[in-house]
Scaffold this motif. Structure first.
Motif, PDB file in Angstrom:
ATOM      1  N   ARG A  11       6.744 -12.077  14.786  1.00  0.00           N
ATOM      2  CA  ARG A  11       6.329 -11.243  13.658  1.00  0.00           C
ATOM      3  C   ARG A  11       6.822  -9.811  13.831  1.00  0.00           C
ATOM      4  NH1 ARG A  11       0.019 -13.248  12.841  1.00  0.00           N
ATOM      5  NH2 ARG A  11       0.529 -15.260  11.828  1.00  0.00           N
ATOM      6  N   THR A  12       6.813  -9.352  15.089  1.00  0.00           N
ATOM      7  CA  THR A  12       7.310  -8.007  15.354  1.00  0.00           C
ATOM      8  C   THR A  12       8.802  -7.904  15.060  1.00  0.00           C
ATOM      9  OG1 THR A  12       5.641  -7.720  17.082  1.00  0.00           O
ATOM     10  CG2 THR A  12       7.513  -6.212  17.111  1.00  0.00           C
ATOM     11  N   ALA A  13       9.571  -8.979  15.406  1.00  0.00           N
ATOM     12  CA  ALA A  13      11.008  -8.986  15.160  1.00  0.00           C
ATOM     13  C   ALA A  13      11.304  -8.973  13.668  1.00  0.00           C
ATOM     14  CB  ALA A  13      11.647 -10.217  15.815  1.00  0.00           C
ATOM     15  N   VAL A  14      10.515  -9.765  12.898  1.00  0.00           N
ATOM     16  CA  VAL A  14      10.687  -9.779  11.440  1.00  0.00           C
ATOM     17  C   VAL A  14      10.357  -8.431  10.848  1.00  0.00           C
ATOM     18  CG1 VAL A  14       9.828 -10.753   9.290  1.00  0.00           C
ATOM     19  CG2 VAL A  14      10.294 -12.258  11.245  1.00  0.00           C
ATOM     20  N   ALA A  15       9.274  -7.825  11.339  1.00  0.00           N
ATOM     21  CA  ALA A  15       8.861  -6.521  10.822  1.00  0.00           C
ATOM     22  C   ALA A  15       9.915  -5.465  11.077  1.00  0.00           C
ATOM     23  CB  ALA A  15       7.523  -6.117  11.451  1.00  0.00           C
ATOM     24  N   ALA A  16      10.663  -5.633  12.183  1.00  0.00           N
ATOM     25  CA  ALA A  16      11.702  -4.655  12.503  1.00  0.00           C
ATOM     26  C   ALA A  16      12.811  -4.659  11.459  1.00  0.00           C
ATOM     27  CB  ALA A  16      12.266  -4.949  13.892  1.00  0.00           C
ATOM     28  N   TRP A  17      12.962  -5.770  10.755  1.00  0.00           N
ATOM     29  CA  TRP A  17      13.978  -5.888   9.708  1.00  0.00           C
ATOM     30  C   TRP A  17      13.399  -5.661   8.325  1.00  0.00           C
ATOM     31  CZ3 TRP A  17      19.140  -6.404  10.564  1.00  0.00           C
ATOM     32  CH2 TRP A  17      19.527  -6.716  11.864  1.00  0.00           C
ATOM     33  N   THR A  18      12.183  -5.185   8.266  1.00  0.00           N
ATOM     34  CA  THR A  18      11.508  -4.985   6.977  1.00  0.00           C
ATOM     35  C   THR A  18      11.246  -3.498   6.758  1.00  0.00           C
ATOM     36  OG1 THR A  18      10.438  -7.144   7.142  1.00  0.00           O
ATOM     37  CG2 THR A  18       9.510  -5.582   5.572  1.00  0.00           C
ATOM     38  N   LEU A 149      16.750  -7.017  -0.982  1.00  0.00           N
ATOM     39  CA  LEU A 149      15.440  -6.889  -1.628  1.00  0.00           C
ATOM     40  C   LEU A 149      14.374  -7.658  -0.863  1.00  0.00           C
ATOM     41  CD1 LEU A 149      13.830  -5.898  -4.163  1.00  0.00           C
ATOM     42  CD2 LEU A 149      14.489  -8.065  -5.257  1.00  0.00           C
ATOM     43  N   SER A 150      14.774  -8.801  -0.307  1.00  0.00           N
ATOM     44  CA  SER A 150      13.796  -9.630   0.421  1.00  0.00           C
ATOM     45  C   SER A 150      13.273  -8.929   1.674  1.00  0.00           C
ATOM     46  CB  SER A 150      14.433 -10.971   0.799  1.00  0.00           C
ATOM     47  OG  SER A 150      15.428 -10.789   1.796  1.00  0.00           O
ATOM     48  N   ARG A 151      14.025  -7.934   2.163  1.00  0.00           N
ATOM     49  CA  ARG A 151      13.582  -7.219   3.360  1.00  0.00           C
ATOM     50  C   ARG A 151      12.725  -6.009   3.028  1.00  0.00           C
ATOM     51  NH1 ARG A 151      13.087 -10.964   5.210  1.00  0.00           N
ATOM     52  NH2 ARG A 151      12.327  -9.822   7.026  1.00  0.00           N
ATOM     53  N   LEU A 152      12.482  -5.760   1.744  1.00  0.00           N
ATOM     54  CA  LEU A 152      11.598  -4.666   1.347  1.00  0.00           C
ATOM     55  C   LEU A 152      10.186  -5.200   1.179  1.00  0.00           C
ATOM     56  CD1 LEU A 152      13.807  -2.881  -1.357  1.00  0.00           C
ATOM     57  CD2 LEU A 152      13.734  -2.483   1.113  1.00  0.00           C
ATOM     58  N   GLN A 153       9.240  -4.462   1.656  1.00  0.00           N
ATOM     59  CA  GLN A 153       7.841  -4.886   1.597  1.00  0.00           C
ATOM     60  C   GLN A 153       6.997  -3.747   1.039  1.00  0.00           C
ATOM     61  OE1 GLN A 153       6.774  -8.055   2.490  1.00  0.00           O
ATOM     62  NE2 GLN A 153       4.907  -7.417   1.434  1.00  0.00           N
ATOM     63  N   ALA A 154       6.306  -4.030  -0.063  1.00  0.00           N
ATOM     64  CA  ALA A 154       5.453  -3.001  -0.667  1.00  0.00           C
ATOM     65  C   ALA A 154       4.173  -2.838   0.132  1.00  0.00           C
ATOM     66  CB  ALA A 154       5.126  -3.382  -2.113  1.00  0.00           C
ATOM     67  N   PRO A 155       3.738  -1.598   0.371  1.00  0.00           N
ATOM     68  CA  PRO A 155       2.466  -1.382   1.087  1.00  0.00           C
ATOM     69  C   PRO A 155       1.284  -1.889   0.270  1.00  0.00           C
ATOM     70  CG  PRO A 155       3.273   0.670   0.136  1.00  0.00           C
ATOM     71  CD  PRO A 155       4.359  -0.336  -0.069  1.00  0.00           C
ATOM     72  N   ARG A 156       0.249  -2.314   0.950  1.00  0.00           N
ATOM     73  CA  ARG A 156      -0.937  -2.815   0.267  1.00  0.00           C
ATOM     74  C   ARG A 156      -1.726  -1.653  -0.339  1.00  0.00           C
ATOM     75  NH1 ARG A 156      -2.355  -8.033   1.129  1.00  0.00           N
ATOM     76  NH2 ARG A 156      -1.192  -9.188   2.734  1.00  0.00           N
ATOM     77  N   ARG A 157      -2.016  -1.737  -1.617  1.00  0.00           N
ATOM     78  CA  ARG A 157      -2.789  -0.717  -2.306  1.00  0.00           C
ATOM     79  C   ARG A 157      -3.796  -1.381  -3.228  1.00  0.00           C
ATOM     80  NH1 ARG A 157       2.237   3.011  -4.453  1.00  0.00           N
ATOM     81  NH2 ARG A 157       2.658   4.174  -2.535  1.00  0.00           N
ATOM     82  N   ARG A 158      -4.819  -0.669  -3.553  1.00  0.00           N
ATOM     83  CA  ARG A 158      -5.757  -1.184  -4.562  1.00  0.00           C
ATOM     84  C   ARG A 158      -5.005  -1.302  -5.878  1.00  0.00           C
ATOM     85  NH1 ARG A 158     -11.147   2.239  -4.709  1.00  0.00           N
ATOM     86  NH2 ARG A 158     -11.519   0.652  -6.304  1.00  0.00           N
ATOM     87  N   TRP A 159      -5.387  -2.322  -6.652  1.00  0.00           N
ATOM     88  CA  TRP A 159      -4.654  -2.585  -7.889  1.00  0.00           C
ATOM     89  C   TRP A 159      -4.740  -1.404  -8.855  1.00  0.00           C
ATOM     90  CZ3 TRP A 159      -6.841  -2.335 -12.665  1.00  0.00           C
ATOM     91  CH2 TRP A 159      -8.251  -2.364 -12.734  1.00  0.00           C
ATOM     92  N   SER A 160      -5.854  -0.664  -8.819  1.00  0.00           N
ATOM     93  CA  SER A 160      -5.988   0.471  -9.731  1.00  0.00           C
ATOM     94  C   SER A 160      -4.990   1.574  -9.386  1.00  0.00           C
ATOM     95  CB  SER A 160      -7.420   1.010  -9.689  1.00  0.00           C
ATOM     96  OG  SER A 160      -7.787   1.372  -8.359  1.00  0.00           O
ATOM     97  N   ARG A 161      -4.820   1.830  -8.064  1.00  0.00           N
ATOM     98  CA  ARG A 161      -3.858   2.846  -7.661  1.00  0.00           C
ATOM     99  C   ARG A 161      -2.427   2.387  -7.949  1.00  0.00           C
ATOM    100  NH1 ARG A 161      -2.478   5.118  -1.609  1.00  0.00           N
ATOM    101  NH2 ARG A 161      -1.078   6.800  -2.307  1.00  0.00           N
ATOM    102  N   GLU A 162      -2.167   1.116  -7.678  1.00  0.00           N
ATOM    103  CA  GLU A 162      -0.837   0.546  -7.957  1.00  0.00           C
ATOM    104  C   GLU A 162      -0.496   0.699  -9.439  1.00  0.00           C
ATOM    105  OE1 GLU A 162       2.707  -1.611  -6.904  1.00  0.00           O
ATOM    106  OE2 GLU A 162       1.128  -0.790  -5.642  1.00  0.00           O
ATOM    107  N   LEU A 163      -1.450   0.405 -10.297  1.00  0.00           N
ATOM    108  CA  LEU A 163      -1.225   0.517 -11.735  1.00  0.00           C
ATOM    109  C   LEU A 163      -1.011   1.969 -12.137  1.00  0.00           C
ATOM    110  CD1 LEU A 163      -1.135  -0.782 -14.539  1.00  0.00           C
ATOM    111  CD2 LEU A 163      -3.626  -0.564 -14.642  1.00  0.00           C
ATOM    112  N   ARG A 164      -1.800   2.858 -11.542  1.00  0.00           N
ATOM    113  CA  ARG A 164      -1.678   4.274 -11.887  1.00  0.00           C
ATOM    114  C   ARG A 164      -0.298   4.822 -11.501  1.00  0.00           C
ATOM    115  NH1 ARG A 164      -6.020   5.585  -9.871  1.00  0.00           N
ATOM    116  NH2 ARG A 164      -5.357   6.331  -7.805  1.00  0.00           N
ATOM    117  N   VAL A 165       0.166   4.473 -10.314  1.00  0.00           N
ATOM    118  CA  VAL A 165       1.488   4.940  -9.862  1.00  0.00           C
ATOM    119  C   VAL A 165       2.588   4.387 -10.757  1.00  0.00           C
ATOM    120  CG1 VAL A 165       3.163   4.815  -7.978  1.00  0.00           C
ATOM    121  CG2 VAL A 165       0.747   5.253  -7.484  1.00  0.00           C
TER     122      VAL A 165
END
Length: 568
Positions: A11-18, A149-165
């Motif tokens: 998982r650490t190796a995968v994260a290094a490519w993300t 694109l597959s190596r990009l990972q969106a940070p976890r946010r509350r849906w309300s903040r995600e919608l606002r941004v």
């Protein structure tokens, strides 16, 4: 089983490519990629349209990429939401890559009619467009960014903040669009007014508009079939010795009038028909620039100006009217179907017959349309119209449209990547296909001559649309009619009449020959065939019947007198 530490290391190796990237930024990066790599035809057209560095308005030139980027970002933001952002953006990248390849390689534009053509293309035609260059383009412009694109990972946010941004970013893009449009209104208005094709070149907005137009038309509420010519009947023949009338109507594919030697083309592309006594009408225009439009349109009575694509399935046409009047009708197809024109009459698909001399590699040459036709004619005892729908000169693989014996001109382009072939090689292959069409038409005339003892016969040939062979960097066909070059709308139309048909229909051959240079179109087909087959109906328009003005006075009188004596 792998240990917990091994799993943690993987998982650490995968994260290094993300890379952690928010959804709005992810969308912006995809919009930027599309702008730079999937829109070469768009930028070429825009740059020529604004006269490049000679434009004299540097702020306008600088605003163009920013305006297009904001527009694409806004569109992609409307499409991609939440967890579906990456799958949607990935699909857009792949489809846009394919669209950009064909726009770049063939000079086409994307609208709902072009999408219709794609969806109605059979597998054989689709495979002709497949090439190593296409695969390379898709890998570079589509697959590569999808992998990134597959190596990009969106940070976890509350849906309300995600919608606002997301909403804030969309409002900023919209404000940018409005600001640029207001400050440079005259320049943008001039560009769009003088170069309307620009909106059909910006990917993926052109794709979205095409899909919207297609779906809206497909989901339109079903309409009841509109009966046309419900009063149709045959005018009683005058004289007991009159034979049944037999007309073979050949619908050509992708033949353009400019390359017919009968119309003055320098090359001899009609060697056999030149000796057959045919009449060539040299100024004929098509109803559309693609089979899906032209074929149903030419068989309807409404004409180009009043044709709507919904009529193809919901309105009776020429063959229905003929059949109602008692004329036997048969449609034989060596193409991709009749597009609704033959839905209610007998039809045969001969494109996959096993005729050794004519068929192979998944398709048949057009002479297969005549295979077994004599057996059908032997059973006829009444008036008949037989329609033969040809494969003709369908591109881009023109070299496949004719047997080797008809390769009169060389060298030929043997690739579907027309922009990689010389103009000479493309034209040679295309002209060879016309030489073969000439042969098929001449064989049809010979077939009619052999049946002259039993029938008064006629052959009428008309192409569905023309073809671009590289003029102005444009190949194939299907451009919107308003912007299509003459090569795609100027089509050949040929007529042959037996002496018996001339005599008994009381037509004056010298008069018909005098119409060779008259402006005609697909609009004349419906009414001319009715006139030739002596079918009377209220929807018949004599002014569109090219035979009407060449009737001898006696026929005009007998036609009126015999109208009361319908044949049932």
């Amino acid at each position: 089983m792998p240990s917990t530490s091994q799993i943690r290391n993987d998982r650490t190796a995968v994260a290094a490519w993300t890379l952690s990237v928010s959804h709005p930024l992810m969308t912006l990066l995809v919009a930027l990629w599309l702008l730079l790599f999937a829109n070469l035809p768009f930028w070429r057209t825009v740059w020529q349209g604004v006269e490049g560095w000679d434009n004299g308005n540097p702020l306008f030139l600088l605003s163009l990429p920013l305006f297009a980027l904001c527009w694409l970002y806004l569109l992609l933001s409307l499409l991609a939401w939440g967890r579906l952002t990456k799958p949607v953006l990935g699909a857009v990248l792949l489809v846009s890559a394919a669209a950009s390849y064909f726009m770049h390689s063939y000079g086409i534009v994307i609208d709902y009619s072009m999408l219709t053509n794609v969806l109605q293309t059979d597998s054989g035609e689709a495979m002709e467009l497949f090439s190593g260059r296409l695969v390379g383009w898709l890998l570079a412009v589509g697959v590569l960014p999808v992998l990134l694109l597959s190596r990009l990972q969106a940070p976890r946010r509350r849906w309300s903040r995600e919608l606002r941004v997301k909403l804030v970013s969309m409002l900023l893009a919209l404000a940018c669009l409005v600001g640029i449009a207001m400050s440079q209104y005259q320049s943008y208005a001039s560009l769009l007014r003088n170069h309307r094709e620009v909106r059909l070149l910006l990917t993926p907005s052109n794709l979205l508009a095409a899909v919207h137009g297609y779906v809206r038309r497909e989901l339109r509420a079903p309409q009841a079939l509109q009966v046309i010519g419900g009063d149709a009947h045959r005018i009683a023949h005058v004289g007991a010795a009159i034979k049944p009338r037999l007309t073979i109507l050949l619908v050509g594919e992708t033949a353009r009038a400019a390359n017919f030697s009968l119309n003055g083309y320098a090359r001899q592309t009609n060697p056999q028909l030149a000796k057959a006594g045919v009449i060539s009408f040299s100024h004929v225009s098509s109803c559309g620039t693609a089979t899906a439009v032209s074929v149903p349109c030419m068989f309807l009575e409404v004409g180009h100006d009043h044709y709507d694509e919904s009529m193809a399935r919901n309105r009776e046409g020429l063959l229905d009217v003929l059949q109602r009047a008692g004329v036997k009708v048969l449609w034989r197809d060596n193409n991709s179907g009749c597009k609704g024109a033959c839905d209610r009459v007998p039809s045969e698909d001969v494109s996959h017959l096993n005729v050794a001399a004519l068929c192979g590699d998944g398709e048949c040459h057009d002479e297969v349309l005549l295979s077994g036709l004599q057996d059908y004619l032997d059973r006829l005892t009444d008036d008949a119209v037989v329609v033969l729908h040809m494969k003709g000169s369908h591109g881009p693989a023109y070299f496949k449209r004719y047997p080797a014996a008809f390769a009169r001109f060389a060298p030929v382009c043997r690739s579907s990547e027309l922009d990689q072939c010389s103009t000479e090689a493309i034209v040679n292959a295309y002209d060879n296909s016309l030489v073969y069409t000439d042969h098929v038409l001449a064989q049809t005339v010979e077939l009619l001559k052999r049946n002259g003892q039993r029938f008064d016969t006629a052959m009428l040939y008309v192409s569905d649309h023309g073809e671009s062979l590289g003029e102005g960097g444009i190949y194939l066909h299907g451009l919107p009619y308003a912007m299509a070059p003459e090569e795609q709308t100027h089509i050949p139309m040929l007529l042959w009449l037996s002496p018996g048909m001339e005599r008994h229909a009381n037509l004056q051959a010298h008069c018909l020959e005098g119409l060779e240079d008259r402006a005609l179109s697909h609009d004349n087909l419906f009414h001319s065939v009715l006139g030739l087959m002596a079918v009377q109906t209220a929807v018949y328009q004599p002014e569109r019947d090219l035979f009407r003005q060449c009737l001898a006075p006696r026929q005009a009188f007998e036609g009126r007198a015999g109208a009361s004596g319908a044949i049932n």
